[in-house]
Design a protein around this motif. Sequence first.
Motif, PDB file in Angstrom:
ATOM      1  N   VAL A 183      10.811   0.836   4.678  1.00 52.77           N
ATOM      2  CA  VAL A 183      10.839   1.846   5.734  1.00 52.77           C
ATOM      3  C   VAL A 183      12.298   2.099   6.051  1.00 52.77           C
ATOM      4  O   VAL A 183      12.974   1.247   6.624  1.00 52.77           O
ATOM      5  N   GLY A 184      12.815   3.268   5.635  1.00 53.19           N
ATOM      6  CA  GLY A 184      14.223   3.587   5.815  1.00 53.19           C
ATOM      7  C   GLY A 184      14.459   4.439   7.043  1.00 53.19           C
ATOM      8  O   GLY A 184      13.568   4.652   7.871  1.00 53.19           O
ATOM      9  N   LEU A 185      15.673   4.955   7.139  1.00 47.03           N
ATOM     10  CA  LEU A 185      16.038   5.761   8.297  1.00 47.03           C
ATOM     11  C   LEU A 185      15.350   7.114   8.270  1.00 47.03           C
ATOM     12  O   LEU A 185      15.035   7.673   9.310  1.00 47.03           O
ATOM     13  N   PHE A 186      15.083   7.651   7.087  1.00 48.15           N
ATOM     14  CA  PHE A 186      14.467   8.963   6.950  1.00 48.15           C
ATOM     15  C   PHE A 186      13.099   8.900   6.270  1.00 48.15           C
ATOM     16  O   PHE A 186      12.223   9.693   6.583  1.00 48.15           O
ATOM     17  N   LEU A 187      12.929   7.986   5.328  1.00 44.37           N
ATOM     18  CA  LEU A 187      11.765   7.997   4.450  1.00 44.37           C
ATOM     19  C   LEU A 187      11.090   6.633   4.383  1.00 44.37           C
ATOM     20  O   LEU A 187      11.738   5.605   4.594  1.00 44.37           O
ATOM     21  N   THR A 188       9.810   6.654   4.072  1.00 43.30           N
ATOM     22  CA  THR A 188       9.044   5.437   3.820  1.00 43.30           C
ATOM     23  C   THR A 188       8.606   5.444   2.370  1.00 43.30           C
ATOM     24  O   THR A 188       8.062   6.443   1.886  1.00 43.30           O
ATOM     25  N   ARG A 189       8.854   4.344   1.662  1.00 40.69           N
ATOM     26  CA  ARG A 189       8.474   4.241   0.251  1.00 40.69           C
ATOM     27  C   ARG A 189       7.272   3.315   0.115  1.00 40.69           C
ATOM     28  O   ARG A 189       7.285   2.195   0.622  1.00 40.69           O
ATOM     29  N   ILE A 190       6.247   3.797  -0.595  1.00 41.24           N
ATOM     30  CA  ILE A 190       5.020   3.040  -0.840  1.00 41.24           C
ATOM     31  C   ILE A 190       4.759   3.017  -2.338  1.00 41.24           C
ATOM     32  O   ILE A 190       4.820   4.054  -3.003  1.00 41.24           O
ATOM     33  N   VAL A 191       4.475   1.833  -2.872  1.00 45.82           N
ATOM     34  CA  VAL A 191       4.151   1.682  -4.285  1.00 45.82           C
ATOM     35  C   VAL A 191       2.640   1.583  -4.418  1.00 45.82           C
ATOM     36  O   VAL A 191       2.016   0.666  -3.873  1.00 45.82           O
ATOM     37  N   GLN A 192       2.038   2.528  -5.146  1.00 48.03           N
ATOM     38  CA  GLN A 192       0.596   2.542  -5.328  1.00 48.03           C
ATOM     39  C   GLN A 192       0.155   1.462  -6.318  1.00 48.03           C
ATOM     40  O   GLN A 192       0.974   0.869  -7.008  1.00 48.03           O
ATOM     41  N   ALA A 193      -1.161   1.265  -6.390  1.00 47.28           N
ATOM     42  CA  ALA A 193      -1.694   0.214  -7.270  1.00 47.28           C
ATOM     43  C   ALA A 193      -1.404   0.493  -8.737  1.00 47.28           C
ATOM     44  O   ALA A 193      -1.339  -0.437  -9.545  1.00 47.28           O
ATOM     45  N   ASP A 194      -1.209   1.784  -9.103  1.00 47.17           N
ATOM     46  CA  ASP A 194      -0.909   2.123 -10.493  1.00 47.17           C
ATOM     47  C   ASP A 194       0.580   2.074 -10.805  1.00 47.17           C
ATOM     48  O   ASP A 194       1.011   2.480 -11.881  1.00 47.17           O
ATOM     49  N   GLY A 195       1.382   1.577  -9.851  1.00 47.75           N
ATOM     50  CA  GLY A 195       2.818   1.437 -10.078  1.00 47.75           C
ATOM     51  C   GLY A 195       3.627   2.656  -9.717  1.00 47.75           C
ATOM     52  O   GLY A 195       4.860   2.630  -9.832  1.00 47.75           O
ATOM     53  N   VAL A 196       2.992   3.736  -9.277  1.00 44.17           N
ATOM     54  CA  VAL A 196       3.707   4.966  -8.904  1.00 44.17           C
ATOM     55  C   VAL A 196       4.273   4.813  -7.494  1.00 44.17           C
ATOM     56  O   VAL A 196       3.562   4.399  -6.572  1.00 44.17           O
ATOM     57  N   GLN A 197       5.550   5.149  -7.333  1.00 49.54           N
ATOM     58  CA  GLN A 197       6.189   5.078  -6.020  1.00 49.54           C
ATOM     59  C   GLN A 197       6.076   6.422  -5.316  1.00 49.54           C
ATOM     60  O   GLN A 197       6.414   7.462  -5.876  1.00 49.54           O
ATOM     61  N   VAL A 198       5.583   6.402  -4.083  1.00 52.99           N
ATOM     62  CA  VAL A 198       5.416   7.606  -3.273  1.00 52.99           C
ATOM     63  C   VAL A 198       6.383   7.528  -2.102  1.00 52.99           C
ATOM     64  O   VAL A 198       6.418   6.520  -1.390  1.00 52.99           O
TER      65      VAL A 198
END
Length: 273
Positions: free
Chosen positions: A139-154
């Motif tokens: 959880v950054g200053l502007f964006l939140t990064r989530i890694v899905q179960a298939d390895g794709v980063q959203v």
Amino acid sequence: MDIQHIESFWPFFQRFAIDVVVAVLILALGWTISRWLGNVVQRLSARSDRIDPTIIPMFRTVVVWSIRIFTVIAVLSQFGVQTASLIAVLGAAGLAIGLALQGTLQNIAAGIMLLGLRPLRAGESVTVAGGVSGTVDEVGLFLTRIVQADGVQVTIPNSTVWNGNIINLSRNHNRRMDILAFIRYGEDVNRAIEVLLKLLDEQPVALKMPEPSVFVSDRKDGTITLTLRVWSSAGDFTNLQNDLNRQVQMRLEQEGFQSPMPVRVAVDTGKHP
């Protein structure tokens, strides 16, 4: 004449050259110190059990850029720039930029709220706005990064995460699952319940408290629906769910229960031979 002019400007060139060298040294030193101190803060924060891993990247960014801003001000003052006037100009420019970048400021405010209230943390499994599911990476200053179960980063803007529902799948230690099983009308319901309760009792990761249960949840179309309700730890939830989904109907068939057949209703179209 030209030589005389050059000689008259020579002291100015010397002072300017010295200022440039000193400014470059200050800038290089400030950037180096900011990067080094940022890494130190990150390492020390990661070792502490009291600091949430989610806040570490933002903490590092604040430390790094605070030092760099002071470095830039020190460089400008080396050339005789009045820092008080500069701060006033930067304040006015910051107000204008803030009005132009309202969406970005919303992301910053949302990031602060996410880090302060902590509805999600790094390493937790969540489902956020838009149906994005996965493990929180940062959880950054502007964006939140989530890694899905298939390895794709959203990557999702913080304001989108904050303004939507946040479903945290791993915050609580235990989770409950409902597994469906089906038998035909006329089958011995009580015996089917006993068979399924025994199946639940054989699962090593199924919790004994709250006690597992099996009950009739629906009757229609020649089918009796049984619901297996059982609790497990959050870490064992997916494996237990997969195992039960695979074993339930198989166990019923092994015990002599027949799978329901779809009921077809004949429709009279009014056409007769």
